[in-house]
Design a protein around this motif. Structure first.
Motif, PDB file in Angstrom:
ATOM      1  N   ALA A  31     -10.519   5.222  -4.627  1.00  0.00           N
ATOM      2  CA  ALA A  31      -9.277   5.965  -4.384  1.00  0.00           C
ATOM      3  C   ALA A  31      -8.115   5.320  -5.125  1.00  0.00           C
ATOM      4  N   ALA A  32      -8.097   3.979  -5.181  1.00  0.00           N
ATOM      5  CA  ALA A  32      -6.998   3.292  -5.851  1.00  0.00           C
ATOM      6  C   ALA A  32      -7.021   3.539  -7.350  1.00  0.00           C
ATOM      7  N   LEU A  33      -8.176   3.949  -7.879  1.00  0.00           N
ATOM      8  CA  LEU A  33      -8.237   4.303  -9.295  1.00  0.00           C
ATOM      9  C   LEU A  33      -7.860   5.764  -9.512  1.00  0.00           C
ATOM     10  N   GLY A  34      -7.511   6.447  -8.443  1.00  0.00           N
ATOM     11  CA  GLY A  34      -7.088   7.833  -8.575  1.00  0.00           C
ATOM     12  C   GLY A  34      -8.249   8.801  -8.693  1.00  0.00           C
ATOM     13  N   ARG A  84       0.812  -1.218   0.000  1.00  0.00           N
ATOM     14  CA  ARG A  84       0.000   0.000   0.000  1.00  0.00           C
ATOM     15  C   ARG A  84       0.842   1.264   0.000  1.00  0.00           C
ATOM     16  N   ARG A 116      -1.844   7.148  -8.967  1.00  0.00           N
ATOM     17  CA  ARG A 116      -2.693   5.954  -8.875  1.00  0.00           C
ATOM     18  C   ARG A 116      -3.182   5.499 -10.237  1.00  0.00           C
ATOM     19  N   MET A 150      -1.597   4.387  -0.802  1.00  0.00           N
ATOM     20  CA  MET A 150      -2.914   4.110  -0.238  1.00  0.00           C
ATOM     21  C   MET A 150      -2.875   4.233   1.288  1.00  0.00           C
ATOM     22  N   ASN A 192       1.530   2.875  -3.816  1.00  0.00           N
ATOM     23  CA  ASN A 192       0.683   3.879  -4.480  1.00  0.00           C
ATOM     24  C   ASN A 192       0.057   4.833  -3.465  1.00  0.00           C
TER      25      ASN A 192
END
Lengths: 317, 540
Positions: free
Chosen positions: B400-403, A101, A137, A106, A104
């Motif tokens: 969020a992980a996809l930005g 994590r 991301r 997170m 990126n």
């Protein structure tokens, strides 16, 4: 590669059943933590040195993560080569997901987490002011442990990222202004689903709700969704742990194929899976330490660390 | 295991005895229904049914039921009936029966036998103690049938012997006039005894033991749920039956039958004439109606929803997604919960003291809308917040992980997933505010029986002006009526008797029915909306 690991000569200590050995300093300069059944030994920095051709896609240096007072990741340094599969293995709570994590950012979403150290994507530091998280991301996609498609249609799930980034315009106004990218959306959906080996199964029901898919299909949909933003790196956090053997083998084949175009970093609990699909393996052990990192074959067949050998042969963890 | 009761895996054929127990359960249900009918005076207790009066019938049925229950228990104890009873009926049943028989013994001793305080106290203690022993000491088949069955028999005998007859009254002898009469007491006691005997016979049907307790509880819960639904149904049916005669007075169909209507600049004649919902109250009307109040209620609810929902959802988004969870969000939560339980008259006073002077210094539709909006606001905040908290964090992580930025995540993932919950909150809130009388009374009510010409026309009321704010709507600043207020004034003040309303009672009930229909239509719209959003979220 790693300068912090100032280890002295290895002291192959006797087998211990204590949970912590305060008398021995770990290679990270931290007190060594071991679980019961684990050999006590000191980590040596050459164990985590891994030479490969070409530039590193991701370079991590001296990465420390704290959750409040808990030191979850201790001075981890490793470089990840491009277009390959890197497996992160280790017992529960050893920090492998935390490490993933960090790649990126997170962990920014966890308020208690504090991160020290550096992570560079193609030489660019991602832990500095002015980093565009959206762009980061987009380039470093992520797939989670349990399948988490949005409660929307399959098509909307895939096109969600690009639409929100403004790369694709759909909807009423775009159609009115003649700027609608509906064809581009169709192309993107088909391409992503084909890459995720899901197209043949769902091509007739793209407008159905994604929650109606099976668990394995949902996970491949999540992979397709991550691929739709055209990332360079794909982070996978135990992507097959919630799936049955057949779905797992599909995901494994997929990971293998994806490694031709993407840099895949995959966390797994399953050592056979790591041995099957990865090019290089990093072993994290109790206390958030990176103990050994190297070519998968070497790590599994001839580990340099006794603790890693114990772990791989199933003596603990 | 020591003391364990051995029971066979496969029960022998017990159909004969089970039929008896099942008929006892059925008889108990019939008795329960009869007593409810008597309680709501569908049947008077002196009415003859099948040749005997209601009281006698109830008493006889109670005796039969009690005898069946007792017979079944004794038969089981003596081994004629195959059952799997526990060693005892249990402490809960024992205490309940002891309390029950204490009351029965005390009442019989003091009221029927006329003993003094000491006398009835001792009698009550003895009967209670005997009931406790009779329940707790013998095996479960006796313990749970004997006290219940004998109570039913005793009650039945009292009814049959005329000790409690149709003309019976129990004056409590308090300073205030307080007494129980037979019309109330007989049905209630019968309902209670039938529930008790029904429970016992249901246990017997299940063969006592674990299965018997399950069946007994099942029958109690089922009867309870049924009677609640029956009461709800009764309420609606009562209003509908009373309201229908006044509602359709003068209803006529055919081209040109209805009044002229102008909609979006087009004038046409409606093919239906329905005076009650198309007229106001006027001296020259053939049939008077409540059109201004209906339109007022509808605009009131629309205005309150338009005002409160965006504000409430926005506040919920802020405290759920943006504000740090801590003292601040706690305070907001306590405050919203407190506001939701604030009495409506307080909101009305706020509207009267704060809104009315600032909005043209007179009661107005706008003031009413805003006051009801303030009432609706806390519930929208509470339910929206709950609905958003229930959206799994995985969706937020995935987004969020996809930005995708936080606001876009909230807008395209969290809010759509929370919409059914939000709509549920709005439905509940509208149900409350649409029937509110007190705030309307203070902030917007005008004439109690307005003529049709005073129907508020919000859309048509908008006009452009040359001075800022360039748009004006006098309709919003006029006092108007609403259904709950009109109903209130029709009933309490007797208003309208002077206004040529032919049958004031019919008019009142029809108004109540229209209010019910309007509120239920809002419900229907809300439920349909929720269904639509839920369908979209789920894969069916």
């Amino acid at each position: 590669m790693t300068e912090t690991t100032q280890s002295t000569d290895a002291e192959q200590a006797a087998e211990s059943t204590q949970t912590t050995g305060i008398d021995i300093e770990g290679g990270t300069g931290q007190p060594l933590e071991v679980t019961s059944g684990e050999t006590r030994e000191q980590t040596r920095d050459e164990w985590v040195e891994y030479e490969f051709d070409g530039a590193a896609k991701l370079a991590v240096e001296d990465l420390d993560v704290y959750y409040g007072d808990d030191h979850a990741l201790k001075s981890v340094s490793m470089e990840i080569p491009e277009n390959s599969v890197t497996a992160l293995i280790g017992p529960s709570g050893c920090g492998k997901s935390t490490f993933l994590r960090c790649l990126n950012r997170m962990n920014d979403r966890i308020k208690a987490a504090r991160i020290d150290g550096s992570v560079a994507l193609e030489g660019e530091e991602i832990y500095q002011d002015g980093v565009n998280l959206v762009e980061l991301r987009k380039r470093v996609g992520m797939v989670f442990q349990s399948p988490n498609p949005f409660p929307k249609s399959i098509r909307d799930n895939i096109s969600y990222g690009p639409r929100k980034h403004g790369d694709l315009e759909t909807g009423f106004l775009a159609g009115l202004l003649g700027r609608s990218d509906d064809d581009a959306v169709d192309d993107l959906v088909e391409r992503s689903l084909r890459q995720a080996a899901l197209w043949d199964e769902v091509q007739d029901r793209l407008d159905d709700n994604a929650l109606g898919l099976s668990g394995g299909q949902q996970q491949r949909l999540c992979i397709a969704r991550a691929l739709a933003t055209d990332p360079e790196v794909l982070l996978m956090d135990e992507p097959a742990s919630a799936l049955d053997p057949i779905a797992t083998s599909k995901i494994e084949d997929l990971v293998h194929e994806l490694a031709e175009d993407y840099t895949v970093v995959i966390v797994t609990h399953n050592m056979q899976q790591a041995a099957r699909i990865s090019d290089q393996t990093a072993v994290f052990l109790t206390g958030g330490e990176l103990v050994e990192y190297g070519e998968t074959e070497q790590v599994f067949e001839d580990p340099e660390s006794q603790r890693v050998e114990d772990y791989i042969s199933g003596k603990f963890g | 295991m020591a003391g364990a009761v051995e029971s066979s895996l496969v029960n022998e054929d017990t159909s004969g005895t089970e039929t008896i127990a099942a008929s006892a359960v059925g008889l108990a249900a019939v008795l329960f229904a009869l007593s409810l009918a008597a309680l709501f005076e569908f049947v008077a207790i002196t009415d003859p049914i099948a040749g005997v009066s209601m009281v006698v019938l109830l008493g006889a049925l109670l005796v039969v039921l009690g005898a069946a229950v007792v017979a079944f228990g004794v038969g089981s104890r003596l081994g004629y009936v195959a059952t799997q009873p526990r060693p005892s009926a249990g402490l809960v049943a024992s205490v309940a029966f002891a309390g029950l028989w204490f009351v029965v013994g005390g009442l019989v001793a003091s009221q029927t036998l006329g003993l003094g305080t000491v006398g009835w106290g001792a009698t009550a203690l003895v009967t209670g103690g005997v009931a406790f022993a009779a329940t707790a000491l013998p095996r479960e088949d006796i313990g749970s049938t004997l006290p219940a069955g004998s109570l039913a028999i005793l009650t039945g005998v009292i009814f049959l012997a005329g000790i409690i007859g149709p003309s019976w009254v129990w004056d409590l002898g308090w300073e205030q006039q307080a007494s129980f009469n037979a019309e109330f007491a007989i049905p209630v006691v019968t309902a209670f005894c039938s529930l008790l005997a029904g429970w016992a016979s249901a246990k017997a049907y299940g063969g006592f033991g674990a299965r018997g307790r399950h069946v007994g509880a099942y029958v109690l819960v089922y009867l309870n749920a049924l009677s609640i639904i029956a009461v709800l149904f009764l309420l609606v049916a009562f209003t509908v039956l009373k309201g229908l005669p006044g509602l359709f007075n003068g209803l006529a169909f055919g081209p040109g039958a209805g009044p002229e209507t102008t909609l979006f600049g087009v004038t046409f004649t409606l093919p239906v004439s329905w005076p009650f919902v198309m007229n106001g109250v006027a001296l020259l009307n053939d049939i008077n109606g409540v059109l201004p109040a209906i339109v007022g209620t509808i605009w009131l609810v629309i205005g309150a929803v338009v005002f409160a929902v965006p504000l409430g959802v926005g506040a919920a988004v802020f405290i759920t997604e943006y504000a740090e969870r801590g003292r601040f969000t706690q305070v907001v939560e306590v405050a919203t919960n407190g506001l939701w339980s604030t009495p409506s008259i307080v909101f009305g006073l706020f509207g009267l003291a704060f809104l009315v002077p600032r909005l043209g210094n007179g009661k107005s539709l706008l003031a009413g809308m805003l006051t009801l909006g303030f009432m609706l606001l806390p519930l929208v905040v509470i339910t929206s917040r709950e609905a958003m908290l229930a959206v799994p964090d995985e969706y937020r992580d995935a987004s969020a992980a996809l930005g995708v930025s936080k606001w876009q995540t909230v807008r395209s993932i969290v809010l759509p997933a929370a919409l059914p919950g939000i709509v549920t909150g709005i439905i509940l809130g509208v149900g409350r505010i649409a029937g509110e009388t007190a705030p309307i009374l203070l902030t917007m009510s005008g004439s109690v029986a307005p003529p049709g010409s005073q129907t508020v026309d919000v859309i048509g009321g908008f006009e452009f002006t040359t001075a800022p704010p360039f748009v004006d709507n006098p309709e919003l600043l006029q006092a108007t009526s609403a259904l709950p207020y009109q109903l209130y004034s029709l009933i309490t003040a007797g208003v309208g008797q002077s206004s040529n309303i032919a049958n004031i009672d019919e008019f009142r009930w029809a108004t109540a029915l229209i209010l019910l229909v309007v509120v239920l239509s809002f419900y229907a719209v809300g439920i349909a909306t929720r269904y639509y959003f839920r369908r979209k979220l789920q894969h069916e």
